[in-house]
Design an enzyme around this catalytic site. Structure first.
Site, PDB file in Angstrom:
ATOM      1  N   HIS A 411       0.817  -1.218   0.000  1.00 24.47           N
ATOM      2  CA  HIS A 411       0.000   0.000   0.000  1.00 24.47           C
ATOM      3  C   HIS A 411       0.849   1.265   0.000  1.00 24.47           C
ATOM      4  CE1 HIS A 411      -3.676   2.015   0.047  1.00 24.47           C
ATOM      5  NE2 HIS A 411      -4.292   1.458   1.072  1.00 24.47           N
ATOM      6  N   ASP A 415      -2.119   2.368  -4.482  1.00 23.67           N
ATOM      7  CA  ASP A 415      -3.324   2.804  -3.774  1.00 23.67           C
ATOM      8  C   ASP A 415      -4.444   1.782  -3.960  1.00 23.67           C
ATOM      9  OD1 ASP A 415      -2.124   5.154  -2.923  1.00 23.67           O
ATOM     10  OD2 ASP A 415      -2.724   6.251  -4.735  1.00 23.67           O
TER      11      ASP A 415
END
Length: 440
Positions: A411, A415
Site C-alpha cells: 500500500h 493505492d
C-alpha cells in the site's frame, strides 16, 4: 579426483549436503548423480565428472563451504550391474542360512548334554572369524559389543529402510535376522510416522513419539525470513474478486487437442492468468514496480514469477519477458521449470529478477487465501480452485464455474483504487479470453 562443492551464486557461501545417492565404496559412472546440495534458495544435484570408486568424506546433513572437498573418486574397475550384484548377495544369503540349518541339525543329533551346557556352550566350542561366518556358526552379536550379524541381502534391506537391526527379533537359524523379520518389522511400524522418527524400543508398536525435532533446512529458513520481512517491512493489503471461468474453460476445451498437436504441450489456465497479468501490469505500472529507499523503480518489462511447491519448500522461478510470449511459450516455460525442479537442476538465475508473482493455491484445493508479497515486488496474485456456485446473471440465478482471486499489494506504492481496478482488469480479461488474443 576430488569432488568439491560448486559455486552456485555470488551470495551463496555455504550449503547443506542434503542426501547421498551413493554409499562409500560404490563404483560410479561418469555423469551419474552423487548427492543433492541444498542452499537457501535452490537445490541441485552434483554428478560424477569421472567414473571410478567413490570415497565419501562428508556425511549427509553436514553444512559445507563452497569449494570444500566432500568426496573423492579413484578411477578404477567396472561397475557390477545392480541385478547381478543383488543376485550374488541373495545367493550368498541362501547358502549362509542353509549352512546354519545344517549345523543346527547336526547339533540336535548329538548326545544330550546337561541343560547348562546346552544353553551356554564353552568358549572352546564357539567358533568365530571367517571360518565361523562361512559355516554359519558365528554367534549373534548384540548389545554394546556390536550389531547383529546380517547377511548381505538383509543388511542392504535394513540400510534402505533406515531400521535399527538391534530392535528386530530374529527367527532364522541361531536367532539370525531374515528378510521376513525385516518386512514384519516394517509392517508393524506405527502408521504415518517415518521409521527414523520412531525410537528403536517402539518399532512395531502403535505408539508414535510425543514429538520430533528437526533442524530447518536452508531453504525453509530463507522462506521464513523473507515472509517475515514482507510482513514487517511493507504495508501489505489484500483485495479480492471472483472470476467466471466459463468462457476460458470452453475455449480451452475447444482448442485443447489442436493446441497440443501443434505445440506438443497442454494448454493450462496459468497461461491465461499470465497473459492477463501482463496486460494489467502495463496499465498499472505501480504494481509492476517497487520501492528502493526513497525512490520508486518502474519496470518496462514483465518478468512473471510462478510459485511452485516442492518437497523442500516453495520456489518462484521467473518467466522472463512474458510480454513477448504467447500461450504456448508460457506453458513451455512453466513445464521446463517444473522439470528442472523435479531433477534438482534449478539455478539461482532462474529465481532472480521477477517483477510480479502468481501463486496458484487452487491446485491444492484452496478456496480463498491471502498471498504474502515476494519482496521486493509490490504485488502478488493468488489463484484458487474452480468451483460451481450460484451467481446472478441478467437477473437470473445460474450455476457457473467460479474462481476467487486475491491481489496482495504494497500500500506504500499502490493505492486501493489502482489495486481494485488492476484485479478487475484481470477478471475482465480472463472472463473474455478473446481479448487476450486480440490484445484489447
Amino acid at each position: 579426483m576430488d569432488i568439491k562443492i560448486p559455486t552456485v551464486g555470488e551470495s551463496v557461501q555455504e550449503a547443506v549436503l542434503a542426501e547421498w545417492f551413493k554409499q562409500d565404496g560404490d563404483v560410479v559412472e561418469k555423469d551419474e548423480p552423487l548427492f543433492v546440495l541444498e542452499t537457501d534458495k535452490v537445490t541441485l544435484e552434483v554428478t560424477a565428472e569421472v567414473a571410478g570408486t567413490l570415497t565419501i568424506l562428508v556425511a549427509a546433513g553436514e553444512t559445507v563451504a563452497v569449494g570444500a572437498v566432500v568426496a573423492r573418486i579413484e578411477p578404477s574397475g567396472k561397475k557390477q550391474p545392480a541385478e547381478k550384484k543383488a543376485a550374488v548377495e541373495d545367493a550368498a544369503t541362501e547358502k549362509e542360512e542353509k549352512s546354519a540349518e545344517k549345523e543346527d541339525s547336526a547339533e540336535e543329533d548329538k548326545k544330550e548334554q546337561p541343560p547348562e551346557e546346552k544353553e551356554k556352550p564353552s568358549a572352546a566350542k564357539v567358533k568365530s572369524g571367517p571360518e565361523a561366518k562361512e559355516k554359519g556358526e558365528a554367534p549373534e552379536k548384540k548389545g554394546g559389543e556390536g550389531a547383529p550379524i546380517l547377511s548381505p541381502a538383509v543388511r542392504r534391506l535394513v540400510a534402505e529402510k533406515g531400521l535399527d537391526a538391534t530392535s528386530i527379533a530374529g527367527t532364522g537359524p541361531g536367532g539370525r535376522i531374515t528378510k521376513g523379520d525385516v518386512l514384519l518389522a516394517l509392517e508393524q511400524a506405527p502408521a504415518g510416522v517415518p521409521d527414523e522418527c520412531v525410537p528403536p524400543a517402539e518399532l512395531g508398536k502403535d505408539q508414535p513419539p510425543a514429538e520430533v525435532r528437526k533442524a530447518m533446512s536452508p531453504i525453509r529458513k530463507r522462506i521464513a525470513a523473507r515472509l517475515l520481512e514482507a510482513k514487517q517491512n511493507t504495508a501489505m493489503l489484500t483485495t479480492f474478486n471472483d472470476i467466471d471461468m466459463s468462457r476460458a474453460m470452453a475455449l480451452r476445451a475447444e482448442y485443447k487437442e489442436a493446441f497440443k498437436e501443434k505445440h506438443d504441450i497442454s494448454l493450462g489456465f496459468m497461461s491465461f492468468f499470465v497473459k492477463a497479468s501482463v496486460a494489467a501490469l502495463q496499465e498499472f505500472p505501480e504494481v509492476n514496480g517497487f520501492i528502493d529507499g526513497s525512490d520508486i523503480v518502474y519496470h518496462n518489462y514483465q518478468h512473471i514469477g510462478v510459485a511452485v511447491g516442492t518437497p523442500r519448500g516453495l520456489v518462484v522461478p521467473v518467466i522472463r519477458h512474458a510480454e513477448r510470449m504467447g500461450f504456448a511459450r508460457i506453458e513451455k516455460a512453466i513445464l521446463d521449470y517444473v522439470a528442472k525442479i523435479k531433477e534438482n537442476r534449478l539455478e539461482l538465475a532462474d529465481l532472480e529478477g521477477g517483477t510480479f508473482t502468481i501463486s496458484n493455491g487452487g491446485v491444492y484445493g484452496s478456496m480463498l487465501s491471502t498471498p504474502i508479497l515476494n519482496m521486493p515486488q509490490s504485488g502478488i496474485l493468488g489463484m484458487h480452485r474452480i468451483e460451481k456456485r450460484p451467481v446472478v446473471v441478467d437477473d437470473e440465478i445460474v450455476i457457473r464455474p467460479m474462481m476467487y482471486v486475491a491481489l496482495s499489494y504494497d500500500h506504500r506504492i499502490v493505492d486501493g483504487r489502482e489495486a481494485v481496478t488492476f484485479l478487475k482488469r484481470i477478471k475482465e480479461l480472463v472472463e473474455n479470453p478473446e481479448r487476450l488474443l486480440l490484445e484489447v
